[in-house]
Design a protein around this motif. Sequence first.
Motif, PDB file in Angstrom:
ATOM      1  N   ASP A  43     -10.071   9.757  -7.658  1.00  0.00           N
ATOM      2  CA  ASP A  43     -10.705  10.103  -6.507  1.00  0.00           C
ATOM      3  C   ASP A  43     -10.349  10.512  -4.910  1.00  0.00           C
ATOM      4  O   ASP A  43      -9.448  10.296  -3.777  1.00  0.00           O
ATOM      5  CB  ASP A  43     -10.548   8.370  -6.195  1.00  0.00           C
ATOM      6  CG  ASP A  43      -9.360   7.612  -6.350  1.00  0.00           C
ATOM      7  OD1 ASP A  43      -7.856   8.231  -6.511  1.00  0.00           O
ATOM      8  OD2 ASP A  43      -8.615   6.252  -6.276  1.00  0.00           O
ATOM      9  N   GLN A  77      -6.724  10.953  -5.422  1.00  0.00           N
ATOM     10  CA  GLN A  77      -5.446  11.141  -5.482  1.00  0.00           C
ATOM     11  C   GLN A  77      -4.988  10.383  -6.417  1.00  0.00           C
ATOM     12  O   GLN A  77      -5.486   9.958  -7.534  1.00  0.00           O
ATOM     13  CB  GLN A  77      -4.962   9.701  -4.287  1.00  0.00           C
ATOM     14  CG  GLN A  77      -5.987   8.327  -4.538  1.00  0.00           C
ATOM     15  CD  GLN A  77      -5.870   7.479  -3.288  1.00  0.00           C
ATOM     16  OE1 GLN A  77      -4.505   7.723  -2.585  1.00  0.00           O
ATOM     17  NE2 GLN A  77      -6.445   6.477  -3.452  1.00  0.00           N
ATOM     18  N   ALA A  97      -4.898   4.487 -12.366  1.00  0.00           N
ATOM     19  CA  ALA A  97      -5.358   3.166 -11.948  1.00  0.00           C
ATOM     20  C   ALA A  97      -5.886   2.071 -12.482  1.00  0.00           C
ATOM     21  O   ALA A  97      -5.801   2.199 -14.173  1.00  0.00           O
ATOM     22  CB  ALA A  97      -6.835   3.650 -11.580  1.00  0.00           C
ATOM     23  N   ARG A 123      -3.774   3.595  -1.901  1.00  0.00           N
ATOM     24  CA  ARG A 123      -3.826   2.918  -2.896  1.00  0.00           C
ATOM     25  C   ARG A 123      -3.521   2.016  -2.641  1.00  0.00           C
ATOM     26  O   ARG A 123      -2.123   1.625  -2.259  1.00  0.00           O
ATOM     27  CB  ARG A 123      -2.930   3.509  -4.746  1.00  0.00           C
ATOM     28  CG  ARG A 123      -3.761   4.602  -4.658  1.00  0.00           C
ATOM     29  CD  ARG A 123      -5.184   4.344  -5.573  1.00  0.00           C
ATOM     30  NE  ARG A 123      -5.499   5.346  -6.500  1.00  0.00           N
ATOM     31  CZ  ARG A 123      -5.899   5.532  -7.666  1.00  0.00           C
ATOM     32  NH1 ARG A 123      -4.650   5.503  -7.856  1.00  0.00           N
ATOM     33  NH2 ARG A 123      -6.523   6.447  -8.036  1.00  0.00           N
ATOM     34  N   ASN A 142       2.257   8.730  -5.250  1.00  0.00           N
ATOM     35  CA  ASN A 142       0.748   9.413  -4.801  1.00  0.00           C
ATOM     36  C   ASN A 142       0.890   9.848  -4.369  1.00  0.00           C
ATOM     37  O   ASN A 142       1.017  10.215  -2.960  1.00  0.00           O
ATOM     38  CB  ASN A 142       0.167   7.493  -3.795  1.00  0.00           C
ATOM     39  CG  ASN A 142      -1.585   8.084  -3.548  1.00  0.00           C
ATOM     40  OD1 ASN A 142      -1.942   8.422  -4.812  1.00  0.00           O
ATOM     41  ND2 ASN A 142      -1.829   6.847  -2.519  1.00  0.00           N
ATOM     42  N   ASP A 190       0.888  -0.995   0.664  1.00  0.00           N
ATOM     43  CA  ASP A 190       0.009   0.303   0.197  1.00  0.00           C
ATOM     44  C   ASP A 190       1.306   1.473  -0.014  1.00  0.00           C
ATOM     45  O   ASP A 190       2.008   0.918   0.515  1.00  0.00           O
ATOM     46  CB  ASP A 190      -1.061  -0.176   1.476  1.00  0.00           C
ATOM     47  CG  ASP A 190      -2.014  -0.861   0.832  1.00  0.00           C
ATOM     48  OD1 ASP A 190      -2.842  -1.744   0.012  1.00  0.00           O
ATOM     49  OD2 ASP A 190      -2.560  -0.919   2.812  1.00  0.00           O
ATOM     50  N   SER A 203      -3.402  -1.782  -9.711  1.00  0.00           N
ATOM     51  CA  SER A 203      -3.784  -1.117  -8.142  1.00  0.00           C
ATOM     52  C   SER A 203      -5.105  -0.699  -9.040  1.00  0.00           C
ATOM     53  O   SER A 203      -5.871  -1.208  -9.045  1.00  0.00           O
ATOM     54  CB  SER A 203      -3.221   0.365  -8.354  1.00  0.00           C
ATOM     55  OG  SER A 203      -3.808   1.282  -9.903  1.00  0.00           O
ATOM     56  N   ASP A 204      -5.856  -0.286  -7.455  1.00  0.00           N
ATOM     57  CA  ASP A 204      -6.976  -0.385  -6.408  1.00  0.00           C
ATOM     58  C   ASP A 204      -7.100   1.422  -7.179  1.00  0.00           C
ATOM     59  O   ASP A 204      -6.196   1.694  -8.156  1.00  0.00           O
ATOM     60  CB  ASP A 204      -7.414  -0.610  -5.349  1.00  0.00           C
ATOM     61  CG  ASP A 204      -6.444  -0.328  -4.639  1.00  0.00           C
ATOM     62  OD1 ASP A 204      -5.677   0.913  -4.829  1.00  0.00           O
ATOM     63  OD2 ASP A 204      -7.456  -0.621  -2.944  1.00  0.00           O
ATOM     64  N   GLY A 205      -8.294   1.726  -7.012  1.00  0.00           N
ATOM     65  CA  GLY A 205      -9.307   2.991  -7.080  1.00  0.00           C
ATOM     66  C   GLY A 205      -9.348   3.815  -8.539  1.00  0.00           C
ATOM     67  O   GLY A 205      -9.109   2.226  -8.914  1.00  0.00           O
ATOM     68  N   SER A 206      -9.294   4.740  -8.786  1.00  0.00           N
ATOM     69  CA  SER A 206      -9.931   5.342  -9.868  1.00  0.00           C
ATOM     70  C   SER A 206      -8.786   6.796  -9.778  1.00  0.00           C
ATOM     71  O   SER A 206      -8.846   7.236  -9.235  1.00  0.00           O
ATOM     72  CB  SER A 206     -11.640   5.362 -10.016  1.00  0.00           C
ATOM     73  OG  SER A 206     -11.962   5.691  -8.947  1.00  0.00           O
ATOM     74  N   LEU A 240      -6.144   9.238   2.645  1.00  0.00           N
ATOM     75  CA  LEU A 240      -6.065   8.039   1.269  1.00  0.00           C
ATOM     76  C   LEU A 240      -4.754   6.713   0.922  1.00  0.00           C
ATOM     77  O   LEU A 240      -3.819   7.669   1.536  1.00  0.00           O
ATOM     78  CB  LEU A 240      -6.809   8.931  -0.035  1.00  0.00           C
ATOM     79  CG  LEU A 240      -7.594   9.845   0.721  1.00  0.00           C
ATOM     80  CD1 LEU A 240      -7.804  10.322  -0.801  1.00  0.00           C
ATOM     81  CD2 LEU A 240      -9.226   8.640   0.665  1.00  0.00           C
TER      82      LEU A 240
END
Length: 212
Positions: free
Chosen positions: A59, A61, A82, A114, A103, A25, A53-56, A112
């Motif tokens: 979001d 970041q 992302a 990622r 990030n 992370d 990677s997660d997220g979009s 936050l």
Amino acid sequence: MKGFSASILLLCFMLLRQAFGLRFDIPASKKSEQVCVRDFVSEGQLVVIDINSDGSVGDGQQLNLYVRDSNGNEYRRKRDFAGEVQVAFTAPQSTAFDVCFENLAQANGRSLSRSIELDIESGSEARDWNKIQASEKLKPVEVDLRRIEELTDEIVDELNYLKAREERLRDTNESTNRRVRNFSMAVIFVLVALGAWQINYLKNYFRAKHII
């Protein structure tokens, strides 16, 4: 039986290769702080880097990616991404390369992060063996043997590289030892000469003053 042994060897190698897959992370920060993973590649080897990677995007970041080697060559730079990213390149020479992430937080007051999945493959493991099997019409056992053969060649090349490097380091050590020995002898000669000159100077000085 031969094909079974080849499959077992390949399976063991694949299990070892899984150790190079990482998951970590990266907290979002207002400061530009890079998190880097370093690997080593030999000259002419194919390198494939898979990143997920997660997220979009949007979001709060901004995740940035940089792939570069120790010689300053940059192979990929991607900002605000992302999802899945793949980087492939052929190493121009034996070198270490870094896969770096940063990030950046786009807003204050929120914590936050990622999550990154990183997989680095090089050499024979980076090749698309399914495509090779289909194009050359190879049997599964033949593909396994081909992979093991290329892996063996890579290990031999790596051992030869390490041997050549050890020889260069040994030559450097011997050259350094010779220089240190010669410098030490020169320093001793200078000190002895300086001591003899001082003794002769003091003797003449005392004689001139009629002390001795």
